[in-house]
Write a protein that holds these residues in place. Sequence first.
Motif, PDB file in Angstrom:
ATOM      1  N   PRO A  93      -0.826   0.046  11.278  1.00 61.21           N
ATOM      2  CA  PRO A  93      -0.303  -1.296   9.914  1.00 61.21           C
ATOM      3  C   PRO A  93       0.760  -1.016   8.873  1.00 61.21           C
ATOM      4  N   ASP A  94       0.696  -0.216   8.834  1.00 60.30           N
ATOM      5  CA  ASP A  94       2.859   0.412   7.912  1.00 60.30           C
ATOM      6  C   ASP A  94       3.737   0.177   9.406  1.00 60.30           C
ATOM      7  N   TYR A  95       3.272   0.546  10.630  1.00 56.86           N
ATOM      8  CA  TYR A  95       4.846   0.145  11.529  1.00 56.86           C
ATOM      9  C   TYR A  95       4.201  -1.165  11.920  1.00 56.86           C
ATOM     10  N   ASP A  96       3.888  -2.003  11.872  1.00 58.71           N
ATOM     11  CA  ASP A  96       3.526  -2.838  11.927  1.00 58.71           C
ATOM     12  C   ASP A  96       5.209  -4.245  12.127  1.00 58.71           C
ATOM     13  N   GLY A  97       5.908  -3.698  10.815  1.00 57.97           N
ATOM     14  CA  GLY A  97       6.985  -4.828  10.983  1.00 57.97           C
ATOM     15  C   GLY A  97       6.701  -6.086  10.871  1.00 57.97           C
ATOM     16  N   VAL A 119       8.374  -4.665  29.792  1.00 55.88           N
ATOM     17  CA  VAL A 119       8.994  -5.096  29.217  1.00 55.88           C
ATOM     18  C   VAL A 119       8.944  -5.996  28.170  1.00 55.88           C
ATOM     19  N   TRP A 120       9.091  -5.916  26.778  1.00 53.05           N
ATOM     20  CA  TRP A 120       8.694  -5.825  25.513  1.00 53.05           C
ATOM     21  C   TRP A 120       9.746  -7.141  24.506  1.00 53.05           C
ATOM     22  N   PRO A 121       9.578  -8.312  23.501  1.00 53.79           N
ATOM     23  CA  PRO A 121      10.556  -8.322  23.147  1.00 53.79           C
ATOM     24  C   PRO A 121      10.340  -7.743  21.700  1.00 53.79           C
ATOM     25  N   TYR A 122      11.266  -8.031  20.682  1.00 55.11           N
ATOM     26  CA  TYR A 122      11.087  -7.322  19.404  1.00 55.11           C
ATOM     27  C   TYR A 122      11.763  -8.496  18.391  1.00 55.11           C
ATOM     28  N   HIS A 123      11.536  -7.968  17.414  1.00 54.69           N
ATOM     29  CA  HIS A 123      12.405  -9.454  16.771  1.00 54.69           C
ATOM     30  C   HIS A 123      12.474  -9.443  14.562  1.00 54.69           C
ATOM     31  N   ASP A 124      12.852 -10.103  14.171  1.00 50.70           N
ATOM     32  CA  ASP A 124      12.507  -9.951  12.805  1.00 50.70           C
ATOM     33  C   ASP A 124      10.757 -10.709  12.368  1.00 50.70           C
ATOM     34  N   HIS A 125      10.049 -10.032  11.495  1.00 44.19           N
ATOM     35  CA  HIS A 125       8.891 -10.956  11.237  1.00 44.19           C
ATOM     36  C   HIS A 125       9.424 -10.713   9.371  1.00 44.19           C
ATOM     37  N   GLY A 126      10.002 -10.843   8.990  1.00 41.45           N
ATOM     38  CA  GLY A 126       9.898 -11.161   7.491  1.00 41.45           C
ATOM     39  C   GLY A 126       9.743 -12.146   6.557  1.00 41.45           C
ATOM     40  N   PRO A 127      10.065 -12.456   5.870  1.00 37.79           N
ATOM     41  CA  PRO A 127       9.742 -13.576   4.684  1.00 37.79           C
ATOM     42  C   PRO A 127      10.442 -14.720   5.514  1.00 37.79           C
ATOM     43  N   ASN A 128      11.431 -15.256   6.115  1.00 35.87           N
ATOM     44  CA  ASN A 128      12.520 -16.102   6.545  1.00 35.87           C
ATOM     45  C   ASN A 128      11.992 -15.357   8.440  1.00 35.87           C
ATOM     46  N   ALA A 135       0.889  -1.116  -0.197  1.00 38.09           N
ATOM     47  CA  ALA A 135       0.313   0.205  -0.162  1.00 38.09           C
ATOM     48  C   ALA A 135       1.049   1.191   0.268  1.00 38.09           C
ATOM     49  N   LEU A 136       0.939   1.818  -1.175  1.00 38.13           N
ATOM     50  CA  LEU A 136       1.526   3.295  -1.009  1.00 38.13           C
ATOM     51  C   LEU A 136       1.208   4.301  -1.698  1.00 38.13           C
ATOM     52  N   ASP A 137      -0.734   4.522  -1.448  1.00 36.84           N
ATOM     53  CA  ASP A 137      -1.249   5.079  -1.917  1.00 36.84           C
ATOM     54  C   ASP A 137      -1.137   6.395  -0.834  1.00 36.84           C
ATOM     55  N   PRO A 138      -1.325   7.386  -1.544  1.00 39.79           N
ATOM     56  CA  PRO A 138      -1.269   8.246  -0.965  1.00 39.79           C
ATOM     57  C   PRO A 138      -2.448   8.947   0.395  1.00 39.79           C
ATOM     58  N   ARG A 139      -3.271   8.436   0.614  1.00 39.58           N
ATOM     59  CA  ARG A 139      -4.996   8.261   1.221  1.00 39.58           C
ATOM     60  C   ARG A 139      -4.777   7.908   2.276  1.00 39.58           C
ATOM     61  N   ASP A 140      -3.334   7.063   2.134  1.00 40.24           N
ATOM     62  CA  ASP A 140      -2.975   6.556   3.190  1.00 40.24           C
ATOM     63  C   ASP A 140      -2.457   6.893   4.370  1.00 40.24           C
ATOM     64  N   ARG A 141      -1.770   8.175   4.068  1.00 41.57           N
ATOM     65  CA  ARG A 141      -1.950   9.255   4.419  1.00 41.57           C
ATOM     66  C   ARG A 141      -2.194   9.903   6.044  1.00 41.57           C
ATOM     67  N   ASP A 142      -3.329   9.894   5.550  1.00 41.29           N
ATOM     68  CA  ASP A 142      -4.679  10.170   6.544  1.00 41.29           C
ATOM     69  C   ASP A 142      -5.219   9.316   7.199  1.00 41.29           C
ATOM     70  N   ARG A 143      -4.981   7.431   6.070  1.00 36.40           N
ATOM     71  CA  ARG A 143      -5.938   6.927   7.163  1.00 36.40           C
ATOM     72  C   ARG A 143      -4.588   5.887   8.478  1.00 36.40           C
ATOM     73  N   PHE A 171      -0.777  -8.934   1.248  1.00 31.03           N
ATOM     74  CA  PHE A 171      -1.219  -7.544   2.085  1.00 31.03           C
ATOM     75  C   PHE A 171      -0.089  -6.928   2.554  1.00 31.03           C
ATOM     76  N   THR A 172       1.703  -7.452   2.509  1.00 27.62           N
ATOM     77  CA  THR A 172       2.409  -6.820   2.744  1.00 27.62           C
ATOM     78  C   THR A 172       2.115  -4.611   2.797  1.00 27.62           C
ATOM     79  N   ARG A 173       2.486  -4.623   4.072  1.00 31.70           N
ATOM     80  CA  ARG A 173       2.989  -3.210   4.184  1.00 31.70           C
ATOM     81  C   ARG A 173       4.038  -2.491   3.625  1.00 31.70           C
ATOM     82  N   VAL A 174       4.186  -1.558   4.144  1.00 33.53           N
ATOM     83  CA  VAL A 174       5.823  -0.204   3.288  1.00 33.53           C
ATOM     84  C   VAL A 174       6.832  -1.394   4.116  1.00 33.53           C
ATOM     85  N   GLY A 175       6.288  -1.223   6.023  1.00 34.02           N
ATOM     86  CA  GLY A 175       7.425  -1.546   7.391  1.00 34.02           C
ATOM     87  C   GLY A 175       7.403  -3.375   7.032  1.00 34.02           C
ATOM     88  N   GLY A 176       6.918  -4.018   6.489  1.00 31.72           N
ATOM     89  CA  GLY A 176       6.473  -5.456   6.387  1.00 31.72           C
ATOM     90  C   GLY A 176       7.698  -6.276   5.371  1.00 31.72           C
TER      91      GLY A 176
END
Length: 358
Positions: free
Chosen positions: A169-173, A205-214, A53-61, A179-184
């Motif tokens: 959704p853009d910053y879900d990573g 205290v929370w984890p973070y981690h890779d959630h890419g294709p592999n 999703a790179l639709d400029p309207r998403d900046r408002d959404r 259905f992948t968005r820009v941060g994925g």
Amino acid sequence: MDRRGFFALGGAGALYCTLAATGNIGSDPKQTRKAVAAADKAASKVRRPRRIALDPRDRDRFPTPDPQPGGQVREYWVQARSTMWDWAPSGRDEWMNAPIPAKKRKRQFRAFTYQLFSPGFVRALAPATMPGPTLHAEVGDTIVVHLRNADRHFNQAITMHPHGVRYTPDYDGSYFGPFTRVGGFIAPGEEFTYTWECPPDSVGVWPYHDHGPNHTLNTFRGLFGAIVIREKGAKAPDVEEIVWFHSLGPEVTGLNRVLHCINGYAYAGNTPTFRAKVGQDVAFHVIGGNNDFHTFHIHGHRWKDNGGQLNTDTPTVGPFETITARFVEDNPGRWMYHCHVMSHQDAGMAGWYIVDPA
């Protein structure tokens, strides 16, 4: 190979080798290595989904959030890259006072790590580590992470997916196929900036981690870290440690056994040696980083459980859960900390905690 081929073959290969290594060890290291190679090859051929999703309207959404009144922007520059890793650099198990039965070349493998950099990625501020840099914030802040994929060995897209914070959704990573968005999907050589909010229910205290294709393989290889979020103005402990209980299996190391590790290392004298003084406020944040349930035990110490009601000295932590052992130190000496699942402690999940007099 297209994405459909990846999920039919490569994705299944990654799942097979992970389950074989951590569940049934598979008994055939050669087959495990083949499965890993197939998964890596397939993942390297996954291309950016056309429907991102790179639709400029998403900046408002999905607008990028700003800090709440009184909050700050906590900004980090983090680079992901592969590096050679030695899981027992001393070559010995100090607890058993014995050499580790593995030569140096057998102890080294290619890890995948997050590394902290100065603003603009000018210079590294710390070596590549497991876990990656700890991200700190307070309620009302936003955490801004500039992530760069600098790896050329695995040649795969990666991400950074957080727990505990609020995001659009853009910053879900997360990679979601079509259905992948820009941060994925952060391909090799690319950068992306995530922005996450810290509302009151993010304290912890929370984890973070890779959630890419592999993501399964690459998280097991070392793409993980922690986020610490406090109440506004809350005092940090005098001694605060992030303790990852995780495994390095055959799919990562190429060995025919599982190493149960703490922060990327196995066996006392290689795992972190933590230090404190009598009278200090001490906090150990323990995160379960694999498919297993672990327990956290410190000899000679007790503390309140996460609910603050009961005394405990061996709480259980599950996959990507966090428990905190916090207490005022009052017992000097050399102590052991370890997982009390016997097979885990014997496979390397133990270390030293040294308490000096005040």
